[in-house]
Scaffold this active site. Structure first.
Site, PDB file in Angstrom:
ATOM      1  N   SER A  80      36.044  -3.594  13.414  1.00 18.47           N
ATOM      2  CA  SER A  80      36.621  -2.147  13.604  1.00 18.47           C
ATOM      3  C   SER A  80      38.007  -2.477  13.982  1.00 18.47           C
ATOM      4  O   SER A  80      38.505  -1.784  14.682  1.00 18.47           O
ATOM      5  CB  SER A  80      35.650  -1.450  14.551  1.00 18.47           C
ATOM      6  OG  SER A  80      34.542  -0.969  13.933  1.00 18.47           O
ATOM      7  N   GLU A  83      26.945 -10.252   7.173  1.00 13.40           N
ATOM      8  CA  GLU A  83      26.108  -9.332   6.291  1.00 13.40           C
ATOM      9  C   GLU A  83      25.177 -10.328   5.256  1.00 13.40           C
ATOM     10  O   GLU A  83      24.368  -9.830   4.990  1.00 13.40           O
ATOM     11  CB  GLU A  83      27.235  -8.343   5.655  1.00 13.40           C
ATOM     12  CG  GLU A  83      27.533  -7.250   6.458  1.00 13.40           C
ATOM     13  CD  GLU A  83      28.734  -6.485   6.072  1.00 13.40           C
ATOM     14  OE1 GLU A  83      29.193  -6.830   5.053  1.00 13.40           O
ATOM     15  OE2 GLU A  83      29.245  -5.809   6.946  1.00 13.40           O
ATOM     16  N   HIS A  98      29.618 -14.781   6.478  1.00 13.12           N
ATOM     17  CA  HIS A  98      29.797 -13.442   7.009  1.00 13.12           C
ATOM     18  C   HIS A  98      28.362 -12.876   7.605  1.00 13.12           C
ATOM     19  O   HIS A  98      27.273 -13.098   6.775  1.00 13.12           O
ATOM     20  CB  HIS A  98      30.443 -12.391   5.672  1.00 13.12           C
ATOM     21  CG  HIS A  98      30.783 -11.145   6.476  1.00 13.12           C
ATOM     22  ND1 HIS A  98      29.841 -10.046   6.802  1.00 13.12           N
ATOM     23  CD2 HIS A  98      32.068 -10.659   6.927  1.00 13.12           C
ATOM     24  CE1 HIS A  98      30.324  -8.968   7.152  1.00 13.12           C
ATOM     25  NE2 HIS A  98      31.839  -9.374   7.478  1.00 13.12           N
ATOM     26  N   GLU A 143      33.561 -12.736  14.423  1.00 15.57           N
ATOM     27  CA  GLU A 143      33.296 -11.216  14.201  1.00 15.57           C
ATOM     28  C   GLU A 143      32.161 -10.710  15.343  1.00 15.57           C
ATOM     29  O   GLU A 143      31.159 -11.385  15.268  1.00 15.57           O
ATOM     30  CB  GLU A 143      32.677 -11.197  12.761  1.00 15.57           C
ATOM     31  CG  GLU A 143      33.329 -11.748  11.605  1.00 15.57           C
ATOM     32  CD  GLU A 143      33.647 -10.804  10.730  1.00 15.57           C
ATOM     33  OE1 GLU A 143      34.429 -10.155  10.518  1.00 15.57           O
ATOM     34  OE2 GLU A 143      32.626 -10.693   9.744  1.00 15.57           O
ATOM     35  N   GLY A 157      37.613  -4.590   7.398  1.00 13.06           N
ATOM     36  CA  GLY A 157      36.724  -3.953   6.623  1.00 13.06           C
ATOM     37  C   GLY A 157      36.909  -2.855   6.260  1.00 13.06           C
ATOM     38  O   GLY A 157      37.993  -2.408   5.340  1.00 13.06           O
ATOM     39  N   GLY A 158      36.577  -1.715   6.786  1.00 13.14           N
ATOM     40  CA  GLY A 158      36.768  -0.271   6.097  1.00 13.14           C
ATOM     41  C   GLY A 158      38.116  -0.001   6.316  1.00 13.14           C
ATOM     42  O   GLY A 158      38.568   0.930   5.245  1.00 13.14           O
ATOM     43  N   ASN A 177      38.603  -7.509   3.745  1.00 12.95           N
ATOM     44  CA  ASN A 177      37.326  -7.811   3.233  1.00 12.95           C
ATOM     45  C   ASN A 177      36.830  -6.427   2.691  1.00 12.95           C
ATOM     46  O   ASN A 177      36.332  -5.234   3.440  1.00 12.95           O
ATOM     47  CB  ASN A 177      36.316  -8.195   4.353  1.00 12.95           C
ATOM     48  CG  ASN A 177      34.918  -8.231   3.800  1.00 12.95           C
ATOM     49  OD1 ASN A 177      34.357  -8.421   2.726  1.00 12.95           O
ATOM     50  ND2 ASN A 177      34.064  -8.431   4.722  1.00 12.95           N
ATOM     51  N   TRP A 178      36.990  -6.138   1.276  1.00  8.95           N
ATOM     52  CA  TRP A 178      36.556  -5.196   0.660  1.00  8.95           C
ATOM     53  C   TRP A 178      34.907  -5.028   0.282  1.00  8.95           C
ATOM     54  O   TRP A 178      34.599  -4.053  -0.140  1.00  8.95           O
ATOM     55  CB  TRP A 178      37.296  -5.043  -0.766  1.00  8.95           C
ATOM     56  CG  TRP A 178      38.728  -4.854  -0.853  1.00  8.95           C
ATOM     57  CD1 TRP A 178      39.457  -4.255   0.482  1.00  8.95           C
ATOM     58  CD2 TRP A 178      39.469  -4.603  -1.827  1.00  8.95           C
ATOM     59  NE1 TRP A 178      40.414  -4.043   0.170  1.00  8.95           N
ATOM     60  CE2 TRP A 178      40.876  -4.074  -1.167  1.00  8.95           C
ATOM     61  CE3 TRP A 178      39.591  -4.989  -2.969  1.00  8.95           C
ATOM     62  CZ2 TRP A 178      41.916  -3.981  -1.902  1.00  8.95           C
ATOM     63  CZ3 TRP A 178      40.408  -4.549  -4.013  1.00  8.95           C
ATOM     64  CH2 TRP A 178      41.713  -4.125  -3.424  1.00  8.95           C
ATOM     65  N   LYS A 179      34.140  -6.055   0.562  1.00 11.37           N
ATOM     66  CA  LYS A 179      32.851  -6.051   0.485  1.00 11.37           C
ATOM     67  C   LYS A 179      32.501  -5.424  -0.996  1.00 11.37           C
ATOM     68  O   LYS A 179      33.031  -5.997  -1.893  1.00 11.37           O
ATOM     69  CB  LYS A 179      32.258  -5.047   1.852  1.00 11.37           C
ATOM     70  CG  LYS A 179      32.710  -5.338   3.104  1.00 11.37           C
ATOM     71  CD  LYS A 179      31.897  -5.092   4.047  1.00 11.37           C
ATOM     72  CE  LYS A 179      32.611  -5.398   5.473  1.00 11.37           C
ATOM     73  NZ  LYS A 179      32.211  -4.877   6.525  1.00 11.37           N
ATOM     74  N   GLY A 232      31.763  -2.255  11.460  1.00 12.98           N
ATOM     75  CA  GLY A 232      31.552  -0.887  10.769  1.00 12.98           C
ATOM     76  C   GLY A 232      31.041   0.226  11.815  1.00 12.98           C
ATOM     77  O   GLY A 232      30.585   1.004  11.380  1.00 12.98           O
TER      78      GLY A 232
HETATM   79  P1  PGA Z   1      34.756  -3.708   9.762  1.00 15.44           P
HETATM   80  O1  PGA Z   1      34.410  -4.718   8.860  1.00 15.44           O
HETATM   81  O2  PGA Z   1      36.567  -3.596   9.880  1.00 15.44           O
HETATM   82  O3  PGA Z   1      34.622  -2.322   8.851  1.00 15.44           O
HETATM   83  O4  PGA Z   1      34.315  -3.289  11.142  1.00 15.44           O
HETATM   84  C1  PGA Z   1      35.055  -6.129   9.324  1.00 15.44           C
HETATM   85  C2  PGA Z   1      34.083  -7.139   8.530  1.00 15.44           C
HETATM   86  O5  PGA Z   1      33.169  -7.010   8.032  1.00 15.44           O
HETATM   87  O6  PGA Z   1      34.907  -8.074   8.255  1.00 15.44           O
END
Ligand code: PGA
Length: 237
Positions: free
Chosen positions: A200, A94, A92, A161, A221-222, A5-7, A167
């Site tokens: 994470s 976010e 998601h 999630e 994500g990250g 997930n590159w956001k 994050g």
């Molecule tokens: P993260 O993000 O790996 O940076 O915690 C996960 C996500 O939002 O899918």
């Protein structure tokens, strides 16, 4: 299934640079490992043209419920299919937090994705406050129940999630994640729906996460932004 997930990260140029470094790293990855890159809309088309026969698939980060129409700022399923997209992430946390996505809206988007032949990746999860109040199960059951009304269970991925782990560097203990994912599976008639863990996921915890019996994959994500790190995650042991 390993989903990046590159956001809101990576321009077209940065996405191509990623592919150049990443694709050689997954040349010998077992074909049954599904690798999905959920990139920004602007990068998807050019990425598709540069997959060079690799097993990498593309995912978008949103789709609208109407086929076309006066919906400023939104994207239609046909527009995604046309540029080679196979998956779409929906619900998601976010989007729920910043864009006021409700379970009803997530449900509409899920059905539209399926109508266009896309595979939706439905994200569900509880906040720290809900977890501390012992409401994890209730929250997840509610999210699933509302998001899955009239949704085809044979073309669906679910991502659990742990919102408090996203994050933050605080990973949900793999055994805890396993237990929650088992709980989610109990709610589903189709036990074959892949259920992923997100929050994470890093190179140093992926191997343990993937030993868990209920966990079919991860959403990253990250740690997915760096091609070498993400390749290590895809090639977990
Ligand atoms: P993260 O993000 O790996 O940076 O915690 C996960 C996500 O939002 O899918």
């Amino acid at each position: 299934m390993i989903v990046a997930n590159w956001k809101m990260y990576k321009t077209q140029a940065e996405s191509l640079e990623f592919l150049q470094a990443f694709i050689p790293q997954v040349k010998t990855t077992a074909p049954e490992r599904e690798i999905v890159l959920c990139a920004p809309f602007t990068a998807l088309g050019i990425m598709f043209k540069n997959l060079n026969g690799s097993q990498v698939r593309l995912g978008a980060q949103n789709v609208h419920w109407a086929d076309t129409g006066a919906y400023t700022g939104e994207i239609a399923g046909s527009m995604l299919v046309e540029i080679g997209v196979n998956y779409v992430m929906l619900g998601h946390c976010e989007c729920r937090q910043w864009l006021c996505e409700t379970d009803e809206i997530v449900n509409l988007r899920l059905k539209a994705a399926q109508r266009h032949g896309l595979t939706p990746i439905l994200c569900v999860g509880e906040t720290k406050k809900q977890r501390d109040a012992g409401e994890t199960e209730k929250v997840l059951i509610n999210q699933l129940r509302q998001a899955l009304v009239d949704v085809d269970r044979s073309n669906l991925v679910i991502a659990y999630e742990a919102i408090w782990a996203i994050g933050t560097g605080h990973t949900c203990e793999p055994s805890q994640a396993n237990q929650v994912i088992g709980l989610i599976r109990e709610q589903l008639d189709n036990k074959d729906i892949p259920i992923l863990y997100g929050g994470s996921v890093k190179t140093n915890n992926i191997d343990e996460i993937m030993t868990q019996s209920e966990i079919d994959g991860v959403m990253v994500g990250g740690a997915s932004l760096d091609p070498i790190n993400f390749a290590r995650i895809v090639n977990y042991k």
